[in-house]
Design a protein around this motif. Structure first.
Motif, PDB file in Angstrom:
ATOM      1  N   UNK A 224       0.829  -1.211   0.000  1.00  0.00           N
ATOM      2  CA  UNK A 224       0.000   0.000   0.000  1.00  0.00           C
ATOM      3  C   UNK A 224       0.862   1.259   0.000  1.00  0.00           C
ATOM      4  N   UNK A 225       1.952   1.223   0.756  1.00  0.00           N
ATOM      5  CA  UNK A 225       2.854   2.372   0.763  1.00  0.00           C
ATOM      6  C   UNK A 225       3.489   2.605  -0.594  1.00  0.00           C
ATOM      7  N   UNK A 226       3.899   1.522  -1.259  1.00  0.00           N
ATOM      8  CA  UNK A 226       4.457   1.664  -2.602  1.00  0.00           C
ATOM      9  C   UNK A 226       3.422   2.161  -3.592  1.00  0.00           C
ATOM     10  N   UNK A 227       2.170   1.691  -3.465  1.00  0.00           N
ATOM     11  CA  UNK A 227       1.101   2.124  -4.360  1.00  0.00           C
ATOM     12  C   UNK A 227       0.840   3.624  -4.223  1.00  0.00           C
ATOM     13  N   UNK A 228       1.046   4.158  -3.026  1.00  0.00           N
ATOM     14  CA  UNK A 228       0.821   5.590  -2.805  1.00  0.00           C
ATOM     15  C   UNK A 228       1.774   6.459  -3.618  1.00  0.00           C
ATOM     16  N   UNK A 229       2.876   5.867  -4.100  1.00  0.00           N
ATOM     17  CA  UNK A 229       3.830   6.648  -4.899  1.00  0.00           C
ATOM     18  C   UNK A 229       3.442   6.710  -6.376  1.00  0.00           C
ATOM     19  N   UNK A 230       2.363   6.031  -6.756  1.00  0.00           N
ATOM     20  CA  UNK A 230       1.970   5.990  -8.165  1.00  0.00           C
ATOM     21  C   UNK A 230       1.762   7.377  -8.787  1.00  0.00           C
ATOM     22  N   UNK A 231       1.107   8.350  -8.092  1.00  0.00           N
ATOM     23  CA  UNK A 231       0.926   9.669  -8.722  1.00  0.00           C
ATOM     24  C   UNK A 231       2.237  10.394  -9.033  1.00  0.00           C
ATOM     25  N   UNK A 232       3.345   9.967  -8.414  1.00  0.00           N
ATOM     26  CA  UNK A 232       4.619  10.655  -8.644  1.00  0.00           C
ATOM     27  C   UNK A 232       5.376  10.108  -9.848  1.00  0.00           C
ATOM     28  N   UNK A 233       4.750   9.203 -10.581  1.00  0.00           N
ATOM     29  CA  UNK A 233       5.341   8.737 -11.829  1.00  0.00           C
ATOM     30  C   UNK A 233       5.836   7.310 -11.775  1.00  0.00           C
ATOM     31  N   UNK A 234       5.123   6.423 -12.447  1.00  0.00           N
ATOM     32  CA  UNK A 234       5.549   5.044 -12.607  1.00  0.00           C
ATOM     33  C   UNK A 234       5.822   4.788 -14.085  1.00  0.00           C
ATOM     34  N   UNK A 235       6.655   3.808 -14.361  1.00  0.00           N
ATOM     35  CA  UNK A 235       6.836   3.389 -15.744  1.00  0.00           C
ATOM     36  C   UNK A 235       5.778   2.337 -16.075  1.00  0.00           C
ATOM     37  N   UNK A 236       5.614   2.074 -17.359  1.00  0.00           N
ATOM     38  CA  UNK A 236       4.776   0.952 -17.781  1.00  0.00           C
ATOM     39  C   UNK A 236       5.715  -0.211 -18.046  1.00  0.00           C
ATOM     40  N   UNK A 237       5.853  -1.119 -17.083  1.00  0.00           N
ATOM     41  CA  UNK A 237       6.890  -2.153 -17.228  1.00  0.00           C
ATOM     42  C   UNK A 237       6.525  -3.178 -18.296  1.00  0.00           C
ATOM     43  N   UNK A 238       7.488  -3.500 -19.117  1.00  0.00           N
ATOM     44  CA  UNK A 238       7.317  -4.530 -20.128  1.00  0.00           C
ATOM     45  C   UNK A 238       8.621  -5.318 -20.222  1.00  0.00           C
ATOM     46  N   UNK A 239       8.509  -6.518 -20.743  1.00  0.00           N
ATOM     47  CA  UNK A 239       9.704  -7.310 -21.003  1.00  0.00           C
ATOM     48  C   UNK A 239      10.539  -7.542 -19.760  1.00  0.00           C
ATOM     49  N   UNK A 240      11.825  -7.160 -19.860  1.00  0.00           N
ATOM     50  CA  UNK A 240      12.767  -7.409 -18.776  1.00  0.00           C
ATOM     51  C   UNK A 240      12.388  -6.659 -17.501  1.00  0.00           C
ATOM     52  N   UNK A 241      11.939  -5.424 -17.638  1.00  0.00           N
ATOM     53  CA  UNK A 241      11.600  -4.641 -16.448  1.00  0.00           C
ATOM     54  C   UNK A 241      10.491  -5.320 -15.642  1.00  0.00           C
ATOM     55  N   UNK A 242       9.472  -5.804 -16.331  1.00  0.00           N
ATOM     56  CA  UNK A 242       8.374  -6.482 -15.648  1.00  0.00           C
ATOM     57  C   UNK A 242       8.877  -7.765 -14.978  1.00  0.00           C
ATOM     58  N   UNK A 243       9.756  -8.485 -15.663  1.00  0.00           N
ATOM     59  CA  UNK A 243      10.303  -9.721 -15.086  1.00  0.00           C
ATOM     60  C   UNK A 243      11.112  -9.425 -13.836  1.00  0.00           C
ATOM     61  N   UNK A 244      11.889  -8.329 -13.859  1.00  0.00           N
ATOM     62  CA  UNK A 244      12.695  -7.972 -12.680  1.00  0.00           C
ATOM     63  C   UNK A 244      11.794  -7.619 -11.497  1.00  0.00           C
ATOM     64  N   UNK A 245      10.739  -6.856 -11.762  1.00  0.00           N
ATOM     65  CA  UNK A 245       9.847  -6.421 -10.687  1.00  0.00           C
ATOM     66  C   UNK A 245       9.109  -7.612 -10.064  1.00  0.00           C
ATOM     67  N   UNK A 246       8.575  -8.480 -10.918  1.00  0.00           N
ATOM     68  CA  UNK A 246       7.864  -9.652 -10.398  1.00  0.00           C
ATOM     69  C   UNK A 246       8.847 -10.612  -9.719  1.00  0.00           C
ATOM     70  N   UNK A 247      10.026 -10.764 -10.313  1.00  0.00           N
ATOM     71  CA  UNK A 247      11.031 -11.652  -9.736  1.00  0.00           C
ATOM     72  C   UNK A 247      11.455 -11.208  -8.354  1.00  0.00           C
ATOM     73  N   UNK A 248      11.544  -9.884  -8.137  1.00  0.00           N
ATOM     74  CA  UNK A 248      11.914  -9.377  -6.809  1.00  0.00           C
ATOM     75  C   UNK A 248      10.873  -9.781  -5.772  1.00  0.00           C
ATOM     76  N   UNK A 249       9.598  -9.697  -6.141  1.00  0.00           N
ATOM     77  CA  UNK A 249       8.549 -10.056  -5.193  1.00  0.00           C
ATOM     78  C   UNK A 249       8.503 -11.542  -4.897  1.00  0.00           C
ATOM     79  N   UNK A 250       8.541 -12.369  -5.937  1.00  0.00           N
ATOM     80  CA  UNK A 250       8.461 -13.818  -5.734  1.00  0.00           C
ATOM     81  C   UNK A 250       9.665 -14.328  -4.947  1.00  0.00           C
ATOM     82  N   UNK A 251      10.872 -13.905  -5.334  1.00  0.00           N
ATOM     83  CA  UNK A 251      12.068 -14.387  -4.637  1.00  0.00           C
ATOM     84  C   UNK A 251      12.110 -13.886  -3.201  1.00  0.00           C
ATOM     85  N   UNK A 252      11.629 -12.655  -2.956  1.00  0.00           N
ATOM     86  CA  UNK A 252      11.588 -12.143  -1.588  1.00  0.00           C
ATOM     87  C   UNK A 252      10.621 -12.931  -0.720  1.00  0.00           C
ATOM     88  N   UNK A 253       9.447 -13.262  -1.276  1.00  0.00           N
ATOM     89  CA  UNK A 253       8.487 -14.055  -0.509  1.00  0.00           C
ATOM     90  C   UNK A 253       9.001 -15.452  -0.228  1.00  0.00           C
TER      91      UNK A 253
END
Length: 329
Positions: A224-253
């Motif tokens: 929720x805290x990370x979601x609150x930063x959305x108005x300050x500018x997020x990228x539209x992740x595709x390809x490698x960027x999306x894989x890195x972001x999802x990979x960080x969450x799965x491996x952390x869990x």
């Protein structure tokens, strides 16, 4: 017969019966301890893999977006783990909502600062700064938990800060300051402080809360805290960027689950030294993926920090063993 209880009506000439000696508590089985150590090694490696994904993601994604993906996708393995343990949704009940908020305030700050450190430092140096947390826990425990650590633990904490000085030394060489190193180390130091404070809160929470409950609410609130930063500018992740972001969450869990299961199988003092294999993982990934190694002085500082942090659990383990072997006065 051996083990038979003596007749209480025996005369005074009977031999005195010695006091019964309480049976020692059986230690964890060797198979269980080996499994715990193996899971701890897996956990250490997964946390480094998570850090690698975060470092790769920082090339394009802002820190707030990385925090969201790291936390939101960590919920998938955490919830699956709670269901496997038959603790879901029962584990969502909490007796300390305020305690979870305090823990997440510190933990969320530590996550953001850790990601900033990863953006500016090699993986190995950022990992080494994470080892400052148990060293900072020494003065934190003295101030907030009224604990009295021994001279070895205090000396290890001081040596750890000497390692930070060594890590910073290369930033002051040459005609210009290395601002990236200074920012990365400063963020890493602040992260270690926030992590140490968070560990004090976790220690309080574990009196009534299960590990899965603590992990679940940490992931939810940080997402929720990370979601609150959305108005300050997020990228539209595709390809490698999306894989890195999802990979960080799965491996952390998964890393958190492996650590939780390891703690259930072997004593913490047995597992603690294996956390420091993370330095080896980080050095290998730095060399293989980024083709770099820190300077010799920075590397020496990193190993001083890791060695100092390793001394604290080992000193407590051997101190407890010596106390148990000391004859009663």
């Amino acid at each position: 017969m051996p083990g038979q209880t003596p007749d209480p009506s025996a005369g005074s000439h009977a031999e005195p019966v010695p006091e019964p000696v309480p049976e020692p508590i059986p230690p964890p089985s060797s198979a269980g301890s080996r499994g715990g150590v193996l899971l701890r090694l897996v956990s250490a490696g997964l946390f480094v893999v998570m850090s690698l994904f975060v470092r790769l993601a920082t090339v394009e994604a802002p820190i707030g977006q990385i925090v969201f993906y790291r936390s939101a996708f960590a919920l998938l393995p955490i919830v699956a783990y709670l269901m496997w343990r038959r603790q879901f949704p029962r584990a969502l009940k909490t007796r300390q909502p305020a305690g979870h908020l305090r823990r997440n305030l510190y933990g969320g700050a530590a996550m953001v600062l850790s990601f900033i450190s990863l953006a500016y430092l090699p993986l190995a140096l950022a990992t080494a700064l994470g080892f400052l947390a148990p060293l900072l826990a020494v003065p934190a425990a003295m101030l907030f938990l009224r604990e009295r650590p021994g001279a070895v633990a205090i000396g290890a904490a001081l040596a750890g800060f000497a390692g930070v000085v060594l890590m910073l030394a290369p930033a002051f060489e040459g005609p210009r300051l290395d601002h990236d190193t200074i920012i990365g180390v400063a963020a890493g130091l602040a992260m270690a402080v926030a992590t140490a404070a968070g560990r004090v809160e976790i220690k309080t929470l574990t009196a009534t809360e299960a590990p899965g409950t603590i992990a679940f609410y940490f992931a939810v609130i940080c997402a929720l805290g990370g979601l609150a930063s959305w108005p300050f500018g997020w990228i539209t992740p595709t390809g490698h960027s999306l894989a890195y972001l999802i990979g960080a969450g799965i491996s952390g869990g998964l890393a958190h689950i492996a650590m939780t299961e390891a703690m259930a199988r072997a004593p913490v003092s047995t597992q603690a030294p294996f956390d420091y294999t993370a330095m080896l993982w980080a050095l290998m990934l730095d060399a293989l993926i980024f083709g770099l190694l820190p300077s010799p002085v920075s590397l020496a500082g990193a190993f001083v920090i890791a060695a100092s942090a390793l001394v604290v659990p080992l000193a407590g383990r051997f101190g407890a063993r010596s106390e148990a072997l000391r004859p009663a006065s």
